[in-house]
Design an enzyme around this catalytic site. Structure first.
Site, PDB file in Angstrom:
ATOM      1  N   LYS A  87     -16.535 -10.414 -16.789  1.00  0.00           N
ATOM      2  CA  LYS A  87     -16.272  -9.383 -15.532  1.00  0.00           C
ATOM      3  C   LYS A  87     -15.934 -10.291 -14.324  1.00  0.00           C
ATOM      4  O   LYS A  87     -16.572 -11.159 -13.944  1.00  0.00           O
ATOM      5  CB  LYS A  87     -17.436  -8.559 -15.213  1.00  0.00           C
ATOM      6  CG  LYS A  87     -17.238  -7.264 -14.348  1.00  0.00           C
ATOM      7  CD  LYS A  87     -18.350  -6.293 -14.226  1.00  0.00           C
ATOM      8  CE  LYS A  87     -18.271  -5.244 -13.285  1.00  0.00           C
ATOM      9  NZ  LYS A  87     -19.356  -4.066 -13.264  1.00  0.00           N
ATOM     10  N   SER A  92     -18.034   0.744 -14.144  1.00  0.00           N
ATOM     11  CA  SER A  92     -16.966  -0.045 -13.271  1.00  0.00           C
ATOM     12  C   SER A  92     -16.568  -1.339 -14.343  1.00  0.00           C
ATOM     13  O   SER A  92     -15.726  -1.716 -13.909  1.00  0.00           O
ATOM     14  CB  SER A  92     -17.632  -0.712 -12.217  1.00  0.00           C
ATOM     15  OG  SER A  92     -18.954  -1.592 -12.475  1.00  0.00           O
ATOM     16  N   SER A 121     -22.854   0.822 -15.451  1.00  0.00           N
ATOM     17  CA  SER A 121     -21.609   0.211 -15.752  1.00  0.00           C
ATOM     18  C   SER A 121     -21.194  -0.412 -16.821  1.00  0.00           C
ATOM     19  O   SER A 121     -19.976  -1.064 -17.022  1.00  0.00           O
ATOM     20  CB  SER A 121     -21.154  -0.506 -14.261  1.00  0.00           C
ATOM     21  OG  SER A 121     -20.586   0.005 -13.181  1.00  0.00           O
TER      22      SER A 121
END
Ligand code: GLN
Length: 483
Positions: free
Chosen positions: A77, A152, A176
């Site tokens: 990420k 997310s 997330s």
């Protein structure tokens, strides 16, 4: 090869049966084929991945023992700091910023032989549940390109679902990791607070943030968690104790384990859960009962206030954490202003997107002198109530079960107003507020054939028993009971 587990890949590379270079080429080929339509990545680090693979192959040839992830591609990420590699948080304000250091998890992955293939897209500063808030455009769900991958960590979930990498890392502040895992049909886990170092994770809400694994199966999830977890002196909230090994538990089954289905989240109190999602959660509970678990409904009453408390606490912490992006120390600066204050205002106005600004304003308001007790203080008291309610439930149950997300992956634009989007997090947030671990396991499908994720929650440091149950759910779902 791309259908193989990380475990199988690492074993083949370590034994010399296949080269890390071949593994990396295969995954880069997949990325070449489909990344243009999925947009899982902000950056693909193909050259660095090839160089790292060659180095692993040289070490294998020299008879060295590599780590447990020898030659395994992994996507990270883009809020995890990578030395010399741009890290953007999918925000214009960090465009062009190159971290001078690696996050602890990045160091541990390299030491284990894993190979980074790229940095994945996210909602700006990890604020969102659909990846539509990225400043660089949304990620698409590889299972249906007209739908969101969740968020997310949507890019990390999509990367694993599309076969761009067998593993990825995300961060989970309010769901997330687990929610995008559910929406993309992969496994996603948020560890106990303090088990994985946050050093080098760009902070959103520091008392809630945890880094965790995405994978195609439960055993790979456990392996990746074991690789990144463990004490780190550079994170003051890191737990200074060794972790109980998980992998030996995965085949143990669930005979005699006590499983509580959280009634508030499983159709009892909160509305807005799709009927198919609730039905799959019930089927998951039945599958565990059939495997010998003692299953019953349990009320955890204050979970229903988790969402409200979170949307005070998380923005409050974010408003403080994001004060550092001022045009002076990092990234974007608006030139030609009359004085420093005007430069900072202009840089932040241009650099941050609408959702980030909304959170900063909400948080600043909630912490302001006249409202501090009414909002922030009250939210902290709710947090304590949730912890107590969980403690009570765990006197009678080893793990708790609920849906991960109220709905399956939804079309782009379907949740345009912020409140509708926030409601997505109702089942995942309580574990962040309590600091407890939770995992989402794919379990059959719901509306329009999209995957459903079932969430297994456990008390603090309860990862071993949580994974034990997750492995059983996976067996039940893949042998057809869950479909
Ligand atoms: N969707 C939640 C939010 O927008 C959770 C985000 C996260 O876990 N990073 O805050």
């Amino acid at each position: 090869m791309s259908g193989h587990s990380a475990r199988a890949l690492a074993a083949s590379v370590a034994s010399g049966a296949v080269s890390a270079a071949e593994v990396v080429e295969e995954y880069l080929g997949r990325i070449d084929e489909r990344e243009h339509e999925v947009h899982a990545f902000n950056l693909v680090t193909a050259d660095a991945a090839r160089a790292a693979a060659e180095q692993i192959d040289r070490r294998v040839a020299a008879g060295e023992t590599i780590g447990p992830l020898a030659g395994v591609p992994i996507a990270l990420k883009d809020n995890l700091c990578t030395r010399g590699v741009a890290t953007t948080c999918s925000s214009k304000i960090l465009e062009g910023w190159i971290p001078p250091y690696d996050a602890t998890v990045v160091e541990r992955l390299a030491a284990a032989g894993a190979i980074m293939v790229g940095k994945t897209n996210l909602d700006e500063f990890a604020m969102g549940s659909s990846t539509e808030n990225s400043a660089f455009g949304p990620t698409r769900n590889p299972l249906d390109l007209d739908r969101v991958p969740g968020g997310s960590s949507g890019g990390s979930a999509a990367a694993v679902a599309a076969g761009f990498a067998p593993l990825s890392l995300g961060s989970d502040t309010g769901g997330s990791i687990r929610q995008p895992a559910a929406l993309c049909g992969v496994v996603g886990m948020k560890p106990s607070y303090g088990t994985v170092s946050r050093y080098g994770l760009i902070a959103f809400a520091s008392s809630l943030d945890q880094i965790g694994p995405f994978s195609r199966d439960v055993a790979d999830s456990a392996l990746l968690f074991e690789t990144i977890a463990g004490h780190d002196g550079r994170d003051s909230t890191s737990i200074p104790a060794p972790l109980e090994p998980i992998t030996p538990r995965l085949d143990r089954g669930v005979d005699g384990l006590r499983v509580g289905v959280v009634s508030e989240l499983a159709g009892g109190t909160l509305e807005g859960f799709q009927p198919e999602v609730l039905a799959q959660t019930r089927r998951a509970a039945e599958a565990l009962a059939a495997a010998g678990a003692v299953v019953a409904d349990v009320s955890v009453p204050s979970t229903i206030y988790g969402l409200s408390a979170y949307y005070v606490i998380a923005p409050a912490e974010a408003s403080s954490n994001l004060a550092r992006y001022d045009g002076v120390r990092y990234g974007h600066r608006e030139p030609g202003r009359a004085n420093t204050a005007a430069m900072m205002t202009a840089s932040r106005t241009r650099g941050f997107g609408a959702e980030v600004k909304r959170r900063i304003m909400l948080g600043t308001y909630g912490l302001s002198a006249g409202y501090h007790d009414a909002f922030y203080g009250k939210a902290q008291r709710v947090r304590t109530l949730i912890i107590r309610d969980f403690e009570r439930a765990y006197r009678d149950f080893d793990v708790l079960l609920s849906p991960t997300s109220p709905c399956v992956a939804f079309p782009f634009g379907a949740k345009a107003d912020p409140l509708t989007m926030y409601l997505n997090d109702v089942a995942t947030i309580p574990s962040n507020l309590a600091g407890h671990p939770a995992i989402s396991v794919p379990f059959g499908t719901g509306e329009d054939g999209m995957p459903v994720g079932v969430q297994v929650m456990a008390p603090m440091l309860g990862e071993p028993v949580m994974y034990q149950v997750a492995a059983e759910l996976e067996r039940a779902s893949t042998d057809g009971t869950g479909a």
